[in-house]
Design a protein around this motif. Structure first.
Motif, PDB file in Angstrom:
ATOM      1  N   LEU A  37      -6.460  10.324  -6.727  1.00 52.26           N
ATOM      2  CA  LEU A  37      -5.512   9.225  -6.526  1.00 52.26           C
ATOM      3  C   LEU A  37      -5.945   7.995  -7.309  1.00 52.26           C
ATOM      4  O   LEU A  37      -5.118   7.314  -7.933  1.00 52.26           O
ATOM      5  CB  LEU A  37      -5.398   8.904  -5.030  1.00 52.26           C
ATOM      6  CG  LEU A  37      -4.484   7.734  -4.657  1.00 52.26           C
ATOM      7  CD1 LEU A  37      -3.067   7.982  -5.140  1.00 52.26           C
ATOM      8  CD2 LEU A  37      -4.520   7.499  -3.143  1.00 52.26           C
ATOM      9  N   ALA A  40      -5.328   8.644 -11.050  1.00 53.16           N
ATOM     10  CA  ALA A  40      -3.896   8.735 -11.347  1.00 53.16           C
ATOM     11  C   ALA A  40      -3.210   7.379 -11.335  1.00 53.16           C
ATOM     12  O   ALA A  40      -2.218   7.170 -12.049  1.00 53.16           O
ATOM     13  CB  ALA A  40      -3.217   9.669 -10.350  1.00 53.16           C
ATOM     14  N   THR A  41      -3.717   6.440 -10.541  1.00 51.41           N
ATOM     15  CA  THR A  41      -3.077   5.126 -10.415  1.00 51.41           C
ATOM     16  C   THR A  41      -3.777   4.019 -11.197  1.00 51.41           C
ATOM     17  O   THR A  41      -3.230   2.917 -11.306  1.00 51.41           O
ATOM     18  CB  THR A  41      -2.986   4.711  -8.931  1.00 51.41           C
ATOM     19  OG1 THR A  41      -4.286   4.789  -8.329  1.00 51.41           O
ATOM     20  CG2 THR A  41      -2.029   5.623  -8.181  1.00 51.41           C
ATOM     21  N   VAL A  66       1.767   7.833  -6.457  1.00 49.13           N
ATOM     22  CA  VAL A  66       1.994   7.636  -7.903  1.00 49.13           C
ATOM     23  C   VAL A  66       3.424   7.173  -8.156  1.00 49.13           C
ATOM     24  O   VAL A  66       3.661   6.203  -8.886  1.00 49.13           O
ATOM     25  CB  VAL A  66       1.694   8.947  -8.670  1.00 49.13           C
ATOM     26  CG1 VAL A  66       2.289   8.899 -10.086  1.00 49.13           C
ATOM     27  CG2 VAL A  66       0.197   9.192  -8.747  1.00 49.13           C
ATOM     28  N   ARG A  67       4.381   7.846  -7.546  1.00 53.34           N
ATOM     29  CA  ARG A  67       5.790   7.464  -7.741  1.00 53.34           C
ATOM     30  C   ARG A  67       6.082   6.097  -7.119  1.00 53.34           C
ATOM     31  O   ARG A  67       6.849   5.301  -7.677  1.00 53.34           O
ATOM     32  CB  ARG A  67       6.708   8.537  -7.169  1.00 53.34           C
ATOM     33  CG  ARG A  67       6.616   9.891  -7.898  1.00 53.34           C
ATOM     34  CD  ARG A  67       7.132   9.794  -9.319  1.00 53.34           C
ATOM     35  NE  ARG A  67       7.124  11.099  -9.982  1.00 53.34           N
ATOM     36  CZ  ARG A  67       6.358  11.415 -11.004  1.00 53.34           C
ATOM     37  NH1 ARG A  67       5.506  10.510 -11.489  1.00 53.34           N
ATOM     38  NH2 ARG A  67       6.428  12.592 -11.583  1.00 53.34           N
ATOM     39  N   ILE A  71       4.913   4.865 -11.448  1.00 53.90           N
ATOM     40  CA  ILE A  71       4.363   5.683 -12.538  1.00 53.90           C
ATOM     41  C   ILE A  71       5.233   6.921 -12.703  1.00 53.90           C
ATOM     42  O   ILE A  71       5.425   7.688 -11.758  1.00 53.90           O
ATOM     43  CB  ILE A  71       2.907   6.087 -12.238  1.00 53.90           C
ATOM     44  CG1 ILE A  71       2.033   4.829 -12.117  1.00 53.90           C
ATOM     45  CG2 ILE A  71       2.357   7.011 -13.315  1.00 53.90           C
ATOM     46  CD1 ILE A  71       0.641   5.091 -11.568  1.00 53.90           C
TER      47      ILE A  71
END
Length: 224
Positions: A37, A40-41, A66-67, A71
């Motif tokens: 996480l 990814a961010t 993420v969404r 992103i």
């Protein structure tokens, strides 16, 4: 192209990393949901490959975060859960593809390429600096009418510079994008590849486009 694999089976993660790197992708891996996480961010990737059943944060949670952060990076789910309901849920929460274990690496590679092409159509177009052009989709580079052949690393490096045209990018920024998060940024590998790139992009042309900002990094721009 830079890919993040979040997979808690280390042997599987290393296998996928090796195979994708052999296909000229830059790959980071995370072995748990917390690290996945965070990467990814906080890092920039062209594709995320997420196992669903992960310790600490599962793949669905990572995808939702993420969404929620805005992103739009393409996401492929890897999972042993093969019911239609599971697949539908994964796609409905924002995944771009869903691959059930066990799977063929060649199938995964084909799906990776499809997702990256989709992402390129959404976010990438031809990059131009002066008379230098780079097409992310065809992977062709021209200086004026002269086609310039590039190795995968040289192409990734040039693409990154051109995506940040007019901005100084540090050696650390370059190394983390073009290589991976474990790259030793104090080595001279970045400088060596910049020199190789200059020999192709600038050496035989009247105007130099790649410039050194002493003590800071590099910038690609057309001089005033």
């Amino acid at each position: 192209m830079r890919i993040l694999i979040v997979e808690d089976e280390e042997k599987m993660a290393r296998y996928l990393k090796k195979g994708l790197e052999e296909s000229s992708y830059v790959v980071d891996i995370a072995l748990n949901g917390t690290d996945g996480l965070h990467l990814a961010t906080h890092e920039v990737y062209d594709l995320l490959i997420l196992d669903i059943m992960l310790p600490e944060h599962d793949g669905k949670t990572i995808l939702k975060e993420v969404r929620s952060a805005g992103i739009i990076t393409p996401v492929i789910f890897l999972t042993a859960k093969d019911s239609i309901a599971d697949r539908v849920e994964g796609l409905n929460i924002g995944a771009d593809d869903y691959i059930v274990k066990p799977f063929s690496f060649h199938e995964l590679l084909a799906r990776v390429r499809v997702c990256l092409r989709r992402g390129s159509h959404k976010t990438s177009s031809e990059l131009t600096v002066g008379d230098l052009t780079l097409d992310p989709l065809t992977r062709k580079v021209f200086r004026g009418k002269k086609k310039i052949e590039m190795s995968p690393i040289e192409f990734s490096l040039l693409e990154y510079l051109m995506q940040h045209a007019g901005q100084v990018v540090t050696r650390t920024m370059i190394s983390e994008h073009v290589w991976d998060s474990n790259f030793e940024s104090f080595s001279n590998v970045v400088d060596v590849h910049i020199a190789k790139l200059r020999s192709k992009i600038d050496k035989h042309f009247d105007i130099n486009l790649i410039h050194t900002q002493r003590g800071a990094g590099y910038v690609i721009e057309e001089p005033d």
